[in-house]
Motif scaffolding. Structure first.
Motif, PDB file in Angstrom:
ATOM      1  N   LEU B 154       0.849  -1.194   0.000  1.00 33.88           N
ATOM      2  CA  LEU B 154       0.000   0.000   0.000  1.00 33.88           C
ATOM      3  C   LEU B 154       0.883   1.243   0.000  1.00 33.88           C
ATOM      4  O   LEU B 154       1.819   1.349   0.787  1.00 33.88           O
ATOM      5  CB  LEU B 154      -0.886  -0.011   1.248  1.00 33.88           C
ATOM      6  N   LYS B 155       0.600   2.182  -0.898  1.00 29.54           N
ATOM      7  CA  LYS B 155       1.401   3.404  -0.933  1.00 29.54           C
ATOM      8  C   LYS B 155       1.159   4.216   0.338  1.00 29.54           C
ATOM      9  O   LYS B 155       0.023   4.591   0.615  1.00 29.54           O
ATOM     10  CB  LYS B 155       1.035   4.243  -2.161  1.00 29.54           C
ATOM     11  N   LEU B 158      -1.206   7.287   0.540  1.00 23.19           N
ATOM     12  CA  LEU B 158      -2.662   7.180   0.587  1.00 23.19           C
ATOM     13  C   LEU B 158      -3.164   7.228   2.032  1.00 23.19           C
ATOM     14  O   LEU B 158      -4.171   7.873   2.331  1.00 23.19           O
ATOM     15  CB  LEU B 158      -3.123   5.894  -0.097  1.00 23.19           C
ATOM     16  N   TYR B 175     -11.798   2.478   4.070  1.00 23.13           N
ATOM     17  CA  TYR B 175     -11.768   3.162   2.775  1.00 23.13           C
ATOM     18  C   TYR B 175     -10.399   3.139   2.102  1.00 23.13           C
ATOM     19  O   TYR B 175     -10.272   3.524   0.948  1.00 23.13           O
ATOM     20  CB  TYR B 175     -12.226   4.614   2.928  1.00 23.13           C
ATOM     21  N   VAL B 176      -9.340   2.737   2.824  1.00 27.22           N
ATOM     22  CA  VAL B 176      -8.011   2.724   2.198  1.00 27.22           C
ATOM     23  C   VAL B 176      -7.405   1.321   2.213  1.00 27.22           C
ATOM     24  O   VAL B 176      -7.171   0.727   1.162  1.00 27.22           O
ATOM     25  CB  VAL B 176      -7.055   3.727   2.890  1.00 27.22           C
ATOM     26  N   PRO B 179     -10.052  -1.562   0.574  1.00 28.63           N
ATOM     27  CA  PRO B 179     -10.144  -1.611  -0.890  1.00 28.63           C
ATOM     28  C   PRO B 179      -8.806  -1.935  -1.550  1.00 28.63           C
ATOM     29  O   PRO B 179      -8.774  -2.592  -2.590  1.00 28.63           O
ATOM     30  CB  PRO B 179     -10.624  -0.212  -1.289  1.00 28.63           C
ATOM     31  N   HIS B 180      -7.717  -1.484  -0.932  1.00 29.51           N
ATOM     32  CA  HIS B 180      -6.410  -1.785  -1.515  1.00 29.51           C
ATOM     33  C   HIS B 180      -6.130  -3.277  -1.530  1.00 29.51           C
ATOM     34  O   HIS B 180      -5.563  -3.809  -2.477  1.00 29.51           O
ATOM     35  CB  HIS B 180      -5.302  -1.079  -0.746  1.00 29.51           C
ATOM     36  N   TRP B 256     -12.213  -1.257 -10.870  1.00 29.32           N
ATOM     37  CA  TRP B 256     -11.459  -0.021 -11.042  1.00 29.32           C
ATOM     38  C   TRP B 256     -10.128  -0.233 -11.722  1.00 29.32           C
ATOM     39  O   TRP B 256      -9.523   0.692 -12.216  1.00 29.32           O
ATOM     40  CB  TRP B 256     -11.251   0.689  -9.708  1.00 29.32           C
TER      41      TRP B 256
END
Ligand SMILES: Nc1ncnc2c1ncn2[C@@H]1O[C@H](COP(=O)(O)OP(=O)(O)O)[C@@H](O)[C@H]1O
Ligand SMILES: [Mg+2]
Lengths: 282, 258
Positions: B154-155, B158, B175-176, B179-180, B256
């Protein structure tokens, strides 16, 4: 222009790592500056001189080692989403959300009532000229459009302060010129206090009310230059004698610092290498 | 002759047709082999397996056995996902716990659990509990490993950005982080499903008094290949359906990434 103080930075220093660690870095040294409401302050300086560090201290993402930061009269102790919005250099949009959802999510995090979000998202996307791309995913946009979306997200939060860390740094020259012009128009309509980090001299002069020039590491503000020109600035400003003079002044201030920073980092590289060899044999 | 290019173009555009063709050819080969070349005590042609399928379900105990096995699979899978997700997040989200515990996970993942199957029977008995436990022991590790890998890349920007906008811990997860990791979560679930099938069925075949393991043994010993193959086909159908469900859900969530 000379409204009340929105950001007050007093004697801020920041060190990364422990004092006796080999990776200990004094990133920022005894820096003080005020930013007024409605003012755009550009930070410019050699890379690694602590511009992002200062921005992150102001934004509450980093705790300063010493010194204090006040925002809207309150001491900063952590993120203050009600007062401060960010636009980062890297693409910080959530890739799994559409542009519209990204803007909505920012407001959800900030705590904007549900009924208001939709309208505000539409308005801010409108303002950055991205209304037609609301339902696109970030991967489907160009780099410039992604930064517009990030700007829309920040604007929708309706904060008094906007911190922008090289927001156009990864874009090509033409795109950043256009974005800069649009930003100038946008900002002329608000009374936000804005801190804008850039490495482009032209961008700094074109956008800023004041430009703070950093010295090489450990970074601190070496000189502040005022750009007396009302917003929105039109593209002709770039070709004016005033613009050129200011740009040249910044150039000569920066030039020495960049040389200093380069020679210092070369020396540090050598020292670091010896350090790691010693570490291996230990 | 002139029609070949058209057929080729059609096939290229519809890979499913070629796939179906291969399956049909395999069934035809099986049919021919079973009818004329193999001792009917060991192998039945697919046609007669199909015909005797309804009658296999009539055998007293078979529907119950299938129900039990399906139930074992479902429970073992649900437990693998729940425990795997929790452990994966606990291990993956912090560099410290990742460095400390990941080697243990990888070691266990790399050990063939079959060697300790008797222990599972000893601890959990010969009923469904041991099958579920053994299924979980196979399903949980691929899920942990893929989730750890998933949350790791994960970046950081974000999370930083979410925090700067005021996201609390739950929102940052919802929300981060969540979904990642959805794509790797689904990969993990598919691998976990395969593991659960393997674990539950191995335990069933090893010792069983009521599940399908009991009947496969029975049909094998009585030389009833019709029933044996019918039962295996039913199991395969179960596995395919479960996998397909996971895959559908995955496609839905991954829209996405175009
Ligand atoms: N998290 C960190 N840990 C250690 N050193 C860091 C960290 N972040 C930045 N630094 C160092 O602090 C100095 C200032 O960094 P930064 O503020 O990012 O510079 P810039 O002016 O280019 O934005 C650099 O030398 C950088 O290597
Ligand atoms: Mg920086």
């Amino acid at each position: 222009m000379t409204g009340e103080v929105a950001i007050r930075v007093r004697d801020v220093s920041h060190h990364f790592g422990e004092e006796d660690d080999a990776r200990h870095v004094r990133a920022l040294l005894d820096t003080s500056i005020d930013v007024a409401r409605g003012e755009l302050l550009c930070l410019i300086g050699p890379s690694g001189c602590g511009k992002s560090t200062l921005l992150n201290v102001v934004g509450g993402l980093l705790e300063p080692t010493t010194g204090t930061v006040e925002v809207a009269g309150k001491p900063v102790r952590g993120p203050m989403p009600a007062d401060i919005a960010y636009v980062f250099q890297e693409n910080a949009l959530f890739p799994w959300n559409t542009v519209f959802e990204n803007v909505m999510l920012g407001m959800l995090f900030q705590g904007v009532p549900k009924a208001e979000r939709d309208d505000r998202a539409r308005r801010s996307l409108e303002a950055v000229g991205l209304a037609e791309f609301s339902d696109h995913y970030p991967a489907q946009l160009s780099g410039g459009m992604r930064q517009r979306a990030a700007l829309a997200r920040a604007l929708s939060l309706e904060t008094g302060i906007l911190l922008m860390d090289e927001p156009f740094g990864a874009l090509d020259e033409q795109t950043r010129m256009i974005l800069g012009e649009d930003l100038s128009v946008l900002l002329s309509r608000t009374d936000k206090a804005i801190v804008f980090v850039t490495h482009s001299l032209g961008e700094a002069v074109f956008l800023a009310d004041r430009v703070a020039v950093f010295s090489a590491r450990p970074g601190t503000i070496k000189q502040v230059i005022s750009v007396d020109e009302p917003h929105p600035r039109n593209p002709e400003f770039v070709t004016s004698a005033k613009f050129t003079a200011l740009r040249n002044q910044l150039y000569s201030l920066l030039h020495d610092e960049i040389r200093k920073a380069m020679s210092e980092s070369a020396m540090r590289g050598g020292a670091g290498h010896r350090g790691s060899v010693a570490g291996d044999s230990a | 002759m002139r029609r070949w290019p058209a057929i080729k173009r059609y096939m290229l555009r519809h890979p499913g047709v070629a796939r179906l063709g291969v399956v049909i050819v395999l069934f035809v080969i099986w049919e021919i082999a079973a009818r004329w070349f193999i001792d009917p005590l060991f192998m039945s042609p697919p046609s007669s397996v199909l015909v005797s399928l309804p009658q296999m379900f009539e055998i007293s105990g078979v529907p119950g056995a299938l129900r039990i096995t399906f139930w074992e699979l479902a429970v073992a899978f649900a437990m693998s996902v729940a425990i795997g997700l929790a452990v994966g997040l606990a291990v993956g989200l912090q560099p410290f716990s990742r460095r400390s515990f990941m080697p243990i996970v990888l070691l266990l993942y790399g050990t063939p659990q079959v060697t300790i199957l008797p222990l599972f029977i000893l601890f959990f008995g010969i009923g469904p509990a041991s099958k579920i436990a053994f299924g979980v022991s196979h399903g949980i590790f691929p899920i942990i490993v893929t989730i750890v890998a998933g949350v790791q890349n994960l970046k950081p920007i974000l999370l930083t950005s979410a925090k700067s906008m005021g996201a609390n811990r739950w929102q940052a997860f919802r929300y981060v982080i969540f979904p990642h990791m959805i794509p790797s979560f689904f990969t993990g679930m598919r691998l976990g499903m395969t593991g659960v099938l393997l674990g539950v069925l191995l335990a069933e075949l090893y010792v069983s008094t009521a599940g399908i393991g009991y009947f496969t043994t029975l049909f094998t010993q009585n030389f009833e290949p019709d029933n044996l193959l019918g039962l295996i086909a039913t199991l395969a159908a179960m596995a395919i359906i479960l996998n397909e469900l996971v895959r559908r859900a995955e496609n839905h969530f991954a829209r996405w990434r175009d």
